[in-house]
Design a protein around this motif. Structure first.
Motif, PDB file in Angstrom:
ATOM      1  N   LEU A  80       0.793  -1.209   0.003  1.00  0.00           N
ATOM      2  CA  LEU A  80      -0.031   0.059  -0.108  1.00  0.00           C
ATOM      3  C   LEU A  80       0.828   1.244   0.046  1.00  0.00           C
ATOM      4  N   LEU A  81       1.832   1.185   0.572  1.00  0.00           N
ATOM      5  CA  LEU A  81       2.760   2.456   0.948  1.00  0.00           C
ATOM      6  C   LEU A  81       3.497   2.435  -0.574  1.00  0.00           C
ATOM      7  N   TRP A  82       3.957   1.656  -1.285  1.00  0.00           N
ATOM      8  CA  TRP A  82       4.257   1.954  -2.714  1.00  0.00           C
ATOM      9  C   TRP A  82       3.389   2.230  -3.648  1.00  0.00           C
ATOM     10  N   PHE A  83       2.069   1.832  -3.383  1.00  0.00           N
ATOM     11  CA  PHE A  83       1.129   2.448  -4.200  1.00  0.00           C
ATOM     12  C   PHE A  83       1.051   3.797  -3.893  1.00  0.00           C
ATOM     13  N   LEU A  84       0.992   4.426  -2.785  1.00  0.00           N
ATOM     14  CA  LEU A  84       0.717   5.796  -2.556  1.00  0.00           C
ATOM     15  C   LEU A  84       1.950   6.530  -3.053  1.00  0.00           C
ATOM     16  N   ILE A  85       3.242   5.982  -2.839  1.00  0.00           N
ATOM     17  CA  ILE A  85       4.467   6.829  -3.263  1.00  0.00           C
ATOM     18  C   ILE A  85       4.421   6.828  -4.851  1.00  0.00           C
ATOM     19  N   THR A  86       4.136   6.053  -5.401  1.00  0.00           N
ATOM     20  CA  THR A  86       3.984   6.076  -7.068  1.00  0.00           C
ATOM     21  C   THR A  86       2.918   6.868  -7.685  1.00  0.00           C
ATOM     22  N   ALA A  87       1.891   6.880  -6.818  1.00  0.00           N
ATOM     23  CA  ALA A  87       0.884   7.655  -7.144  1.00  0.00           C
ATOM     24  C   ALA A  87       1.298   9.292  -7.223  1.00  0.00           C
ATOM     25  N   GLN A 386       1.157  -1.784 -11.512  1.00  0.00           N
ATOM     26  CA  GLN A 386       0.709  -3.196 -10.815  1.00  0.00           C
ATOM     27  C   GLN A 386       1.835  -4.336 -10.868  1.00  0.00           C
ATOM     28  N   LEU A 387       2.505  -4.277 -11.929  1.00  0.00           N
ATOM     29  CA  LEU A 387       3.791  -5.229 -11.700  1.00  0.00           C
ATOM     30  C   LEU A 387       4.795  -4.889 -11.249  1.00  0.00           C
ATOM     31  N   VAL A 388       5.195  -3.530 -11.353  1.00  0.00           N
ATOM     32  CA  VAL A 388       6.537  -3.013 -10.724  1.00  0.00           C
ATOM     33  C   VAL A 388       6.460  -3.137  -9.080  1.00  0.00           C
ATOM     34  N   VAL A 389       5.271  -2.627  -8.584  1.00  0.00           N
ATOM     35  CA  VAL A 389       5.177  -2.807  -7.048  1.00  0.00           C
ATOM     36  C   VAL A 389       5.367  -4.056  -6.400  1.00  0.00           C
ATOM     37  N   PRO A 390       4.774  -5.297  -7.005  1.00  0.00           N
ATOM     38  CA  PRO A 390       5.164  -6.522  -6.102  1.00  0.00           C
ATOM     39  C   PRO A 390       6.506  -6.820  -6.407  1.00  0.00           C
ATOM     40  N   VAL A 391       7.321  -6.453  -7.393  1.00  0.00           N
ATOM     41  CA  VAL A 391       8.731  -6.530  -7.627  1.00  0.00           C
ATOM     42  C   VAL A 391       9.614  -5.924  -6.817  1.00  0.00           C
ATOM     43  N   LEU A 392       9.167  -4.588  -6.413  1.00  0.00           N
ATOM     44  CA  LEU A 392       9.776  -3.935  -5.382  1.00  0.00           C
ATOM     45  C   LEU A 392       9.629  -4.280  -3.875  1.00  0.00           C
ATOM     46  N   VAL A 393       8.507  -4.704  -3.575  1.00  0.00           N
ATOM     47  CA  VAL A 393       8.171  -5.335  -2.399  1.00  0.00           C
ATOM     48  C   VAL A 393       8.913  -6.717  -2.203  1.00  0.00           C
TER      49      VAL A 393
END
Length: 426
Positions: A80-87, A386-393
């Motif tokens: 969720l944090l990466w979702f917010l940051i990238t947004a 949606q593909l980038v964030v799972p890789v980062l986490v």
């Protein structure tokens, strides 16, 4: 067609569709244009048919599966944090781009003929729209936000109940497998659907329609390309410490399908496969992150587009925007992204932004004509995020198989292997 990989089939469909679309447009071949339209519509209808059961079971199972994942709360929080940051980064870049190019400056349009959108979004609508008044209506009217809510609640309840919920979860897993299998058959028709969708767009939208909105349209594409080709690669290289080139090589089929289908949810099965089989993300974590992202992670529709559109509408209608208004745009984009809910189009998100700023909702009507053209790059950006964030986490948590990530991409021509359900936690 078996001689060609699935990615190449999609590319061939794109080329054929563009050629047929230009033929229908230049020589005014009405039957060809209508055929392309029907082919594209049938493909999209088949994708949408699977949306309610797919979203419900995917979210339900993904939430319930968190009980089998060590550090589930930390993984969910990081996602969720990466979702917010990238947004936030995406909307900030879009605002900067809008102030640089001034998309609505000098544009002469008949604002009197524009009508407010029938589909509107306010904060009250957004909050109340999450809670279904009728469970059946949520599915029959394909209200994805309400379906997601039901899936999260039942998934959390199943997680709390424990062993007694296993029969119900096994049924949900079975339905999910059935829907994904059927949807994979539809996805295999994507080269044909691609030809129809892109051909219809080319034959329908000529320069005479795009010319008055050329600067705005270019701004949306430029903004999305900056996010795609600058923001995401930087995050992957700096924080993920993985190759952006390898990532895009692996992710290309899902991004390409998103571009032509204009549906994050419709692309979900392919996104899931790419995340696990090509990007090497842990399957248990991916089973949560990918469905969650497909319904809430919308950098194109919820960040880049509404920011540029709000600046465009303000300039066309002569409404000055101040620093506080730009902060509001950023806030709405970061917090309200779930309002787009993975379906084609970002009208709800745009009306939510305009209503928050007090801008005329008639501005939505000015942009509806070219919305399908813009929605293609918006959705491609959504799915890439949606593909980038799972890789980062996954990388930060030691759940990324770098050998799989860096290996030559696995073929997507075969049907996905069924997932073996994890046993319930003791």
């Amino acid at each position: 067609m078996k001689r060609f990989s699935f990615s190449l089939q999609l590319l061939l469909g794109l080329v054929v569709g563009i050629a047929l679309g230009f033929a229908a447009k230049i020589w005014d071949v009405a039957w060809l244009g209508e055929t392309l339209k029907q082919v594209g519509q049938i493909f999209v209808q088949l994708l949408k048919l699977a949306v309610p059961p797919l979203v419900f079971t995917a979210v339900l199972v993904s939430v319930a599966n968190l009980r089998n994942v060590n550090g589930a709360a930390r993984l969910a929080s990081k996602t969720l944090l990466w979702f917010l940051i990238t947004a936030f980064v995406s909307v900030s870049l879009a605002i900067g781009l809008g102030l640089l190019i001034n998309p609505g400056q000098g544009v002469t349009l008949d604002t009197g003929a524009a009508k407010p959108s029938d589909t509107q979004g306010t904060w009250l609508d957004f909050v109340t729209g999450i809670l279904p008044t009728n469970v059946v209506t949520a599915f029959t009217e394909v209200n994805v936000l309400q379906i997601v809510f039901l899936g999260v609640v039942l998934g959390a309840a199943a997680m709390a109940v424990g062993e007694k919920a296993e029969p119900f979860l096994n049924l949900a897993r079975s339905v999910l497998e059935l829907v994904q299998k059927a949807l994979w058959w539809v996805i295999r028709l994507a080269p044909i659907g691609t030809a129809g969708l892109i051909g219809k767009a080319v034959s329908t939208y000529g320069w005479e329609l795009l010319a008055p909105l050329a600067k705005f349209s270019a701004g949306v594409y430029i903004g999305c390309f900056v996010v795609l080709l600058a923001v995401y690669p930087t995050l992957l290289a700096v924080w993920g410490k993985v190759s952006p080139i390898a990532f895009f090589r692996n992710a290309w089929p899902a991004i390409e399908l998103a571009f032509v289908s204009r549906s994050s949810v419709g692309t979900l099965p392919l996104t899931q496969r790419v995340t696990v089989e090509r990007n090497g993300v842990d399957r248990d974590y991916a089973s949560f992150a990918v469905p969650f992202g497909a319904t809430t992670k919308m950098d194109g529709c919820a960040s880049v587009y509404p920011a540029l559109a709000a600046i465009f509408v303000a300039q066309v209608f002569g409404v000055p925007l101040g620093f506080g208004d730009y902060l509001l745009i950023a806030f709405v984009s970061v917090v309200g992204s779930a309002a787009t809910a993975g379906l084609t189009g970002a009208t709800v998100m745009l009306t939510l932004t305009l209503s928050t700023l007090g801008l005329p909702l008639e501005g939505v009507g000015l942009l509806l004509a070219i919305d399908p053209i813009l929605d293609m790059i918006r959705t491609a950006t959504n799915v890439a995020g949606q593909l980038v964030v799972p890789v980062l986490v996954a990388r930060s948590e030691g759940r990324l198989d770098t050998a799989v990530f860096n290996a030559p991409p696995q073929s997507l021509d075969r049907a996905p292997a069924p997932r073996v359900p994890e046993p319930a936690a003791a």
